[in-house]
Structure formats: structure tokens, C-alpha cells
Design an enzyme around this catalytic site. Structure first.
Site, PDB file in Angstrom:
ATOM      1  N   TYR A 144       0.871  -1.179   0.000  1.00 50.37           N
ATOM      2  CA  TYR A 144       0.000   0.000   0.000  1.00 50.37           C
ATOM      3  C   TYR A 144       0.899   1.218   0.000  1.00 50.37           C
ATOM      4  O   TYR A 144       1.799   1.335   0.833  1.00 50.37           O
ATOM      5  CB  TYR A 144      -0.886  -0.006   1.246  1.00 50.37           C
ATOM      6  CG  TYR A 144      -1.754   1.218   1.401  1.00 50.37           C
ATOM      7  CD1 TYR A 144      -2.901   1.394   0.621  1.00 50.37           C
ATOM      8  CD2 TYR A 144      -1.439   2.208   2.330  1.00 50.37           C
ATOM      9  CE1 TYR A 144      -3.703   2.515   0.769  1.00 50.37           C
ATOM     10  CE2 TYR A 144      -2.238   3.334   2.482  1.00 50.37           C
ATOM     11  CZ  TYR A 144      -3.367   3.477   1.698  1.00 50.37           C
ATOM     12  OH  TYR A 144      -4.160   4.594   1.845  1.00 50.37           O
ATOM     13  N   ASP A 239       9.422   2.748  -0.722  1.00 44.59           N
ATOM     14  CA  ASP A 239       8.422   3.425   0.094  1.00 44.59           C
ATOM     15  C   ASP A 239       8.730   3.062   1.548  1.00 44.59           C
ATOM     16  O   ASP A 239       8.340   1.999   2.036  1.00 44.59           O
ATOM     17  CB  ASP A 239       7.024   2.964  -0.325  1.00 44.59           C
ATOM     18  CG  ASP A 239       5.941   3.522   0.587  1.00 44.59           C
ATOM     19  OD1 ASP A 239       6.280   4.130   1.635  1.00 44.59           O
ATOM     20  OD2 ASP A 239       4.752   3.335   0.274  1.00 44.59           O
ATOM     21  N   LYS A 267       5.271   9.464   8.399  1.00 43.79           N
ATOM     22  CA  LYS A 267       5.080   8.975   9.781  1.00 43.79           C
ATOM     23  C   LYS A 267       6.127   9.500  10.764  1.00 43.79           C
ATOM     24  O   LYS A 267       6.003  10.600  11.255  1.00 43.79           O
ATOM     25  CB  LYS A 267       4.985   7.448   9.779  1.00 43.79           C
ATOM     26  CG  LYS A 267       3.797   6.976   8.888  1.00 43.79           C
ATOM     27  CD  LYS A 267       3.320   5.611   9.218  1.00 43.79           C
ATOM     28  CE  LYS A 267       2.324   5.082   8.199  1.00 43.79           C
ATOM     29  NZ  LYS A 267       0.941   5.310   8.510  1.00 43.79           N
TER      30      LYS A 267
HETATM   31  N1  HOZ Z   1      -2.887   3.755   6.207  1.00 44.85           N
HETATM   32  C1  HOZ Z   1      -2.906   3.486   7.603  1.00 44.85           C
HETATM   33  C2  HOZ Z   1      -2.613   2.074   7.883  1.00 44.85           C
HETATM   34  N2  HOZ Z   1      -1.494   1.504   7.269  1.00 44.85           N
HETATM   35  C3  HOZ Z   1      -4.216   3.823   8.245  1.00 44.85           C
HETATM   36  C4  HOZ Z   1      -4.342   5.247   8.566  1.00 44.85           C
HETATM   37  C5  HOZ Z   1      -5.523   5.602   9.479  1.00 44.85           C
HETATM   38  O1  HOZ Z   1      -6.587   5.061   9.326  1.00 44.85           O
HETATM   39  O2  HOZ Z   1      -5.330   6.440  10.326  1.00 44.85           O
END
Ligand code: HOZ
Length: 426
Positions: A144, A239, A267
């Protein structure tokens, strides 16, 4: 566990926001029940609006590596805010954060700050397409890379959790240029490149995938990607939004000794505030506007509060930080494995440093197909049982647990004990 206030807030939120949330996976849809509204966090714990306290292994999906509300991070945000919160003009804080990133990621000779991991990956792909003059990209099933159109194809994280790995609204012409292969299979990469290698702009990969749950790169796999892409002039994009400053100070590229062309971060570099970044060699990055023709911009990019939080967080990360995270995470994964054995439950734990996933699966999980064979109903039961025992896990089988330096041995022991009781009788 009392949840009246969360229930009330969720009812209200659903009237105002799709699904009542600002990001899908946090809606708890995959695990049943309903999301808890969080009131505060401190160290390894969060507390919801009903006063329930939890040991937190979501950590805002990774950023809070020093725990919630770390005094130094909070003080740096407060101090920066007193001087104004956004200017849409350069500040010296950007230089400081860029320096801190470049110390750990020397291949990022030039860094562009953005506001999220999604912006970082979509911008890196635009750059790769521009410099190669090619349209096709290769990604891997279950990885992802945020929610840009070209990347929502066989996508992990919430897209897989909610059963929509190929999102609605993605123009077929864009999806058509995204070639998807299984992770950890170099032969498939090789044979695709033999056919279409000269049309491919980039290979984008989470070097330690965390969005189909945590998957370990097979020995030699990442080096193989590097070797295979080079002769075709295909850019290799790591990534490292999740793995950057997580699996090692210099991310997966340091841990596995690989030299990608472009790196995407997010992050941790924002210390809990919204930041992303992408970067690579000075010559590649010179193609980005205003130096070059690849346009990408943002009013809040390089925001002083976010830069300050990132600088403070990165300044706390020392070799001892990683030693501590490793020993604490090893104790947790060994304890969970032992608890499952005692309770006669079959699980697989994939762990790299302080990122891990417990799969309810009889067989090793090495890619998307094997991850999807996990028993998601059992995961949901486990999740709920842990929650009622004061442990907050990611609400999906296809996400990762994270630890912080604020997690202490008492937290780990309590989590293992809760897991044993949760496993028992499942
Ligand atoms: N993309 C995030 C998990 N890998 C989730 C982000 C969220 O829902 O805060």
C-alpha cells in the site's frame, strides 16, 4: 468495558462524515464493534472518552516511536507555535529536518517535504515517469503506497481490509499502466522486465511490507530488485513511509544494504504531525519544480510545527533507542508465540525490529496470497478480547503492531498475559 460516550460520538460522527471517520481502517469494520474515541495519550498508553486505558500498539499507525506526548516533542511544537503556525514561505526548520534525514538516509541528497506518505509516493512516481519518459510502473500485491489513483491496484491496508483492493473511481487507463506482481518472487519480476522492461518507469516497493500485515523480504529479494531494474534504467523507489527510522535509523535501505534511486518517508519524520518527504540524488531531484519541469507543490508543506516535531523526534533516536526497541519487541513476539503454544493456537509472527504482525495462519506468511489465507474471524476475536483486557491492537489482520521506547517490560508482560487468556478457548 463502558463505551457509552464512544457510541454517542460515533452516532454523531456518522451523520457528518462517511462512516463516521476520517480514514477507513480506523472504523473497526473488519473486527466488528465500533471505534473508540480517543481522549488522550501518554507514553505507551491511550485513554478513550469513557475513561478506558489501553496499552497502545497502533501508535498512530507508526509515527509515535517515542510514545505519546513525549515532553521534548510537545515542548518543541509549543515553542514553534508561539512564533506562528504557517507562513507558506521557507523557514530554517526545513533545513534542520532535511539534515537530520540526510544523516540517516545519505542517498536522499535532496529532499522535498510534503504533507503525507500518499503525497510522497505519488510525487516520486511522477518524477520517475518524467525522467524516464515512460508510463508503466510496477507495484506488488498487498503493498500500500497511499491512495493516489495509480497505486490503488491490488492495494493493502484498509483497501484490503474492506475488500476493495482495486478502488472505485480509478480510471482504467491509469490502472492499466500499473503492473502488479507478487512480493518476494524475483522470477516474476525478471520475466515481466524481459517483456516490458523498456516501458517501465519505476518499481515501487515497501521494502518491509506492513500493509498486508508485516512481511519479511526473502534473503536477496531487495538486492535482486536493485540488480534487475538497473540495466533497464528503471528507477527503484523504496516506500519507507513505515520502515523509515523504524526498522533501523536508516530504514530498510540501511538494514538490508540496498541503494534505491528514490525514497519516500512519512510517519516518524513528522513526530506525530502530518509530514511526508521524498528524495534521491541531486541530479534526479533537480527535475522537480522550481529547478525542473516536474510540478509538485503544497501550501502547508514544510509546516513549522510539523518540522519542529520531526526534528525533536529524530534528535531522540540513538543506537540505544534501536537496541531497546529490538529487545522489547523480541520479548513481546517470543512471549506471544509462547502464549499461543500454551493455548494450542496456531499463529505466525512476522517481525522486523519494532514492527510485527500476528497472523492467524497455519503456514508461513510471505506474500499477499498467504496473508489472505489468514483466519480473519479469529483475528477479530483476538482483537476484541485484547481490547477488553486493556490492549489496543490495529483493528485489522492486515496491519502491523508497533512498539515505542515508552513500552516497558510491565506493558509487555501484561500484553502477553492478556494474549494467553485471549487465545485460550478461541
Ligand atoms: N494507512 C494506515 C494504515 N497503514 C491507516 C491510517 C488511518 O486510518 O489512520
Amino acid at each position: 468495558m463502558r463505551t457509552e460516550r464512544s457510541i454517542r460520538f460515533f452516532e454523531e460522527a456518522r451523520k457528518r462524515m462517511p462512516g463516521g471517520v476520517s480514514s477507513p481502517v480506523r472504523a473497526f469494520k473488519a473486527v466488528g464493534g465500533q471505534p473508540l474515541f480517543i481522549k488522550r495519550g501518554k507514553g505507551s498508553h491511550i485513554e478513550d472518552v469513557d475513561g478506558n486505558r489501553f496499552i497502545d500498539y497502533v501508535l498512530s499507525w507508526g509515527p509515535m516511536i517515542m510514545g505519546h506526548a513525549h515532553p521534548k516533542v510537545v515542548a518543541s511544537i509549543a515553542k514553534a507555535s508561539l512564533s506562528g503556525t504557517s507562513f507558506g514561505a521557507p523557514t530554517s526548520l526545513e533545513i534542520k529536518l532535511a539534515q537530520a534525514i540526510q544523516m540517516a538516509f545519505p542517498l536522499m541528497e535532496r529532499v522535498r517535504f510534503v504533507n503525507s506518505g500518499t503525497e510522497a509516493t505519488m510525487s516520486a512516481i511522477r518524477l520517475a515517469r518524467a525522467v524516464t519518459g515512460r508510463n508503466k510502473i510496477i507495484k506488488f500485491e498487498g503493498c500500500y503506497h497511499g491512495h493516489a489513483d495509480s497505486l490503488l491496484v491490488r492495494a493493502g491496508s484498509g483497501a484490503t481490509t474492506l475488500g476493495i483492493p482495486d478502488s472505485g473511481g480509478v480510471p482504467p487507463v491509469l490502472a492499466h499502466d500499473t503492473l502488479v506482481l507478487p512480493f518476494n518472487d524475483l522470477k516474476k519480476v525478471e520475466s515481466l522486465l524481459m517483456k516490458e522492461g523498456n516501458q517501465v518507469a519505476c518499481v515501487i516497493v515497501e521494502p518491509v511490507p506492513g500493509n498486508m500485515g508485516t512481511i519479511l523480504p526473502a534473503p536477496g529479494y531487495l538486492a535482486g530488485l536493485r540488480e534487475l531494474t538497473k540495466p533497464f534504467g528503471i528507477l527503484l523507489i523504496f516506500d519507507e513511509v513505515m520502515s523509515g527510522f523504524r526498522v533501523a535509523l536508516g530504514g530498510a535501505q540501511e538494514r538490508y544494504g540496498i541503494r534505491p534511486d528514490l525514497t519516500c518517508l512519512g510517519k516518524i519524520i513528522g513526530g506525530g504531525l502530518p509530514v511526508g518527504a521524498y528524495g534521491g540524488s541531486a541530479s534526479l531531484m533537480s527535475q522537480v519544480a522550481p529547478e525542473g519541469p516536474v510540478y509538485q507543490a503544497g501550501t502547508l508543506s514544510g509546516n513549522p510545527l510539523a518540522m519542529s516535531a520531526g526534528i525533536a523526534t529524530l534528535s531522540l533516536m540513538t543506537p540505544e533507542t534501536y537496541e531497546y526497541l529490538e529487545s522489547c519487541s523480541a520479548a513481546l513476539s517470543e512471549g506471544l508465540a509462547d502464549a499461543a503454544r500454551r493455548a494450542k493456537i496456531k499463529i505466525q509472527i512476522n517481525r522486523v525490529g519494532s514492527q510485527m504482525t500476528v497472523f492467524f495462519n497455519d503456514h508461513p506468511v510471505t506474500d499477499y496470497t498467504s496473508a489472505l489465507r489468514s483466519d480473519t474471524k479469529q483475528f477479530s476475536r483476538f482483537f476484541t478480547r485484547m481490547l477488553t483486557r486493556g490492549v489496543y491492537l490495529p483493528p485489522s489482520q492486515f496491519e502491523a503492531f508497533f512498539l515505542s521506547t515508552a513500552h516497558k517490560s510491565a506493558d509487555i508482560e501484561k500484553t502477553i498475559q492478556a494474549a494467553y487468556l485471549a487465545f485460550k478457548g478461541m
